[in-house]
Design an enzyme around this catalytic site. Sequence first.
Site, short mmCIF file in Angstrom:
data_model
loop_
_atom_site.label_atom_id
_atom_site.label_comp_id
_atom_site.label_asym_id
_atom_site.label_seq_id
_atom_site.Cartn_x
_atom_site.Cartn_y
_atom_site.Cartn_z
CD GLU A 189 29.59 15.99 55.88
OE1 GLU A 189 30.21 16.87 56.34
OE2 GLU A 189 29.91 14.90 55.74
CG ASP A 235 32.24 15.55 62.14
OD1 ASP A 235 31.94 14.40 62.37
OD2 ASP A 235 32.50 16.16 60.82
CD GLU A 284 37.22 14.04 60.27
OE1 GLU A 284 36.57 12.86 60.64
OE2 GLU A 284 36.81 14.98 59.47
#
Lengths: 686, 686
Positions: A288, A361, A389
Amino acid sequence: MFPLASLHAEDGYDLWLRHAPLEGEALARLAALDGAIYAPTAHDPTVAIAVSELRTGMDRLLGQPSAAPLVILDVRVPGQGPRRAFSLDCDGSAMRSHGAFRIAGTGDGIRITAAEPIGCLYAVYAVLRELGLGRDPAMLALDETPAMPLRMLNHWDNPDGHVERGYAGRSIFDWWHLPEKLDPRLIDYARANASVGINAVVVNNVNARAFMLEPRYIAKLKRLADAWRPYGIRVFLSARFSAPRDIGGLATADPLDPVVEGWWRDKADEIYASIPDFGGFLVKANSEGQPGPQDYGRSHADGANMLAAALGDRGTVIWRAFVYKAEDDTDRTMQAYAEFAPLDGQFASNVILQVKNGPLDFQPREPFHPLFGAMPKTKVMLEAQITREYLGQASGIAYLAPLWDEVLSADTGRGGTIAQTIAPVGMAGVANTGSDRNWTGTHFDAANWYAFGRLAWNPALTGEQIAREWTAQTFTRAEAPLEAIVQMMLGSRETVVKYTAPLGLAHLMGTGHHYGPAPWVCDLERPDWNPCYYHRADASGIGFDRTTTGSNALGQYAPSVAEQWADPASTDPRYLLWFHHLPWEHRIASGQTLWDELVTTYDQGVLETEARAQGWATLAPHIDPERHAAVAADLTIQRTEARWWRNASLSFWQSLNGLPLPAGAAPIPESLQAYQARSFPEAPGQ
Amino acid sequence: MFPLASLHAEDGYDLWLRHAPLEGEALARLAALDGAIYAPTAHDPTVAIAVSELRTGMDRLLGQPSAAPLVILDVRVPGQGPRRAFSLDCDGSAMRSHGAFRIAGTGDGIRITAAEPIGCLYAVYAVLRELGLGRDPAMLALDETPAMPLRMLNHWDNPDGHVERGYAGRSIFDWWHLPEKLDPRLIDYARANASVGINAVVVNNVNARAFMLEPRYIAKLKRLADAWRPYGIRVFLSARFSAPRDIGGLATADPLDPVVEGWWRDKADEIYASIPDFGGFLVKANSEGQPGPQDYGRSHADGANMLAAALGDRGTVIWRAFVYKAEDDTDRTMQAYAEFAPLDGQFASNVILQVKNGPLDFQPREPFHPLFGAMPKTKVMLEAQITREYLGQASGIAYLAPLWDEVLSADTGRGGTIAQTIAPVGMAGVANTGSDRNWTGTHFDAANWYAFGRLAWNPALTGEQIAREWTAQTFTRAEAPLEAIVQMMLGSRETVVKYTAPLGLAHLMGTGHHYGPAPWVCDLERPDWNPCYYHRADASGIGFDRTTTGSNALGQYAPSVAEQWADPASTDPRYLLWFHHLPWEHRIASGQTLWDELVTTYDQGVLETEARAQGWATLAPHIDPERHAAVAADLTIQRTEARWWRNASLSFWQSLNGLPLPAGAAPIPESLQAYQARSFPEAPGQ
């Protein structure tokens, strides 16, 4: 004495360390203990904390300072002094070390034995927990050793106070005013961690800023390390791999360049000069957008081993396996395995590979990561995410112990469960703490911090046991409301799965902030950032074929595991669309079509949020008003979000498949365009 | 009863509303009052709060619940019932309104009279303050009317929780979870404001996001307005002038376009349907990149009047005079006057012009703004800054009442002081609150919040009176430490002036974050962003000539004022370099050269921070450990920063003038390059 405390409502700050006064028989039993504490090594700071915690905790459990003030005696002379007392033996040379302890309740009081002071501190928290649950002091008998050496929190906290994927306010770390000013909250943070056995903290985001390696930050970190040392907590830093260029003035960060090696060695020496027990570096590299060894044509092992050499036997490099590449069109869930499995055996002995629970993820549900068990010559630890998240952020309740249970108890097919695989190493949780008064945004999110620590200490604990402990310490010991709360918690993560990502779907959330539904998004720069990449829905069907006819991600698992997921008929429905692309009309085990099952599942999720909100309302007589109102608001928000997810998702699926909702299903109140138009530029945590 | 409170140290959360128990004679006098409260209109929510505050406050001042529990009686029958009681008459029709009250202590107890419930609430806080200061209840005699109608806080809080120029954590507004979840802290915020008479709050940054005018935010704002209404607080919104384009789908935001007018009228109607007492809009237009009427060739008056028409007699437009233009090479301090003075008489009756205290931007010291008194046909209010953007942010102590005293008591030369000029309108303070437990980052910054409210209520109060009140309520009533603290506070702003901007210098701080010294900066895109624009220092001298030989900013002042500042010899040394460019060797009133005087002043500033830190250390026996340690750390940081400002600034001036430090001055420990190289990318508040 005036109860000034009455002016401050219950605000959650005390977490599970409230030690609310006991009542009835439990109180009488406790009151019968007299107040002496024998602690031969009381001059050790950790033992001093243990004694202080024991004394304060006992006072609170008794509801008043004990009639005879507590006495601390260095040495107990047998036959003399108080009889029903606590004794702490914190250097039991015959004991196992690493925080192990024994607690024995006898007619003579409570005897704590440990090889080291930290074992005594852990034991004191265990004693207070057991007594707080109403256990008979005379019957206490615990003999505990932590299941794994590294029980770690990873903070995704930036030095400016922003917390990436944080939903509980700002960072608890006020770097700006360190080292001069240490927020007393950071001591309470250490207490909370120590009380569940957490012994390592990475203080900054894996997307790291290099300047945190500069001298002014080493001074700040030293203040933290000094403050936490007596609580058995070692500090780690996330290190930016390009730091030699960013702040070192070098032209390269090539890990095989001797000047780079020297820079890191000097940097490690500099840190160790201030912090002799510095834990080491956590590194997110070549992922990333972060720099890494591949920028110089080197491997992850080259990068990790260079840093490991700089640390030497003083510390550990924790290298994240969370990698995926823009230019790689392999199924994203396969890239970490593809990149790391071939490196098995190449990592230095003080390198740990940190692997997320699943191959994507931190989704509400994923099958376990195929790297577990696949690198027998490498130290592998688990990375879990405590902050939610993808599981509702700071709305409602999503108790995560069942998710982690699911992962820890998964059999890799390569010689054991994941819990067994990581036992020699450890596990890390991405922290959910923040500056909010209750630490975690919602009161129930503290249960996830607690459960993470308890599971890292002992993965054999069930989510239900942990929920019961936590609830009794946090809210109430009264049987009926306690049981009601535990049941609300246990199903709560599954509820989120049902209304956001049923039947093995994943990654359907809004772009960037990851808030709310956005299954329609298909225009982001990289294919594997798009929800459509993951659901692959069209007029005929939905799901990601990861069998041999598709990406064959299944091939990364042990054959015994791959086999159970190869055929839709034998695949656990919870993973169905993770591994299979199926027609909407496909009949699944329940006898319904896939489409009808999807709708039913979304609707169940919505109903469960409604039931939870109603159930909580009935608990009002048992919970203090401030916390009751806060949780009621959380559950109201969650109910609204569940409906939104259900309606927006179904509306989109219908736009593809043209199928009607099954008879009886509630109509969708808004248009797909209306759901797509919702915008939240200020959503937190991004 | 167990004092659970002892487990929570003093953390500052209670601000000046601690109501610590009285002792000695004061306690005895208070205990002689019996517990009855007569409140004929107790069903009014504001009166209910007043009664509750009075009861709780009395309990705390007494150190225990009063022996006979407090009784609330709707009607007192003369000659019956308790004698030494409180009576609240909150609809005294003969009284003045707008929060005025009378308090009379008699042998019969304490009698409170007000025209409205809010007057009773203000009176209760005044009673508790007076009793808390140890006053004899029988001698209380107050007759107060607020000096100005609008006593307002401006929050520069963004909807994502970031606070521009905020140094106390995140925003206190958790917009994300409103309207469902109202942080109880926001009630305590309203209490604190009401206790000093603040009656209006702009909840969002003047650099506004248009989406805060959308329905989802109106629902959030309504929850706040409903919660604050009983505390006498009206909510205002900062409005982005381009909202009709940004969120309204219009092609223009031209204030003279009927469709734009209609959009704002509809928007106002929509807000008032939810919030009948909505205060109105604060607007930053055509300033620092914000949109405004000039984008369409219209004047500030055109823009403000269009919004004022949309609000009608329901609310007020507050238009900021803080404007300066990139393309305008006039002295920046002259631009607001140049732009607004000619518009006098053109603004609608429900438009207020909000003018900063000085013509630049909240510097540690500025002469007053020439617009005060210059627009007799316009409603003008004062904008002060409570948050210490330019005065040390959250380090050390800088008590700002002396700064505001200086402004309020300045004679405009146009018919009165600034306090008199703004009396028919009001004053606003840029808030310094945040999510930090103590609200304001440092404990002493709460004094600035307190002082702002007290001065807006009564500008005749001195900074010393206010400091004494605040300290007694916040820290200690004991004579010697109280006096020591008051003295530390009184000189503290002047100390900051001395070590950052002596002798009328200004705007010498770091770029962007405004942290630390950077007088050398001269390369920013716009000339008037650069420190060098303001100090104009070179080999021969320093200072900005604003006399007739220079920019003639003096010409914007009344002749009587201009005259005193026209000649260096008659100019107050505190404004010397604001108005004059002088040679380094210029002899000033003290007899020293300007250069020597500068060095001396910096050094005095440093010495004063050292003395304050030492003085505070001696107060340890009188202050609780947690707050004592926090302030000690603040003062340590300030001492370090003072040295840094002194050294970096002198090093830079020396690089220009080549002059040696006067004999005895401490050498500068680092090179200018080292000071220039310091970098703080994570500095707060930007």
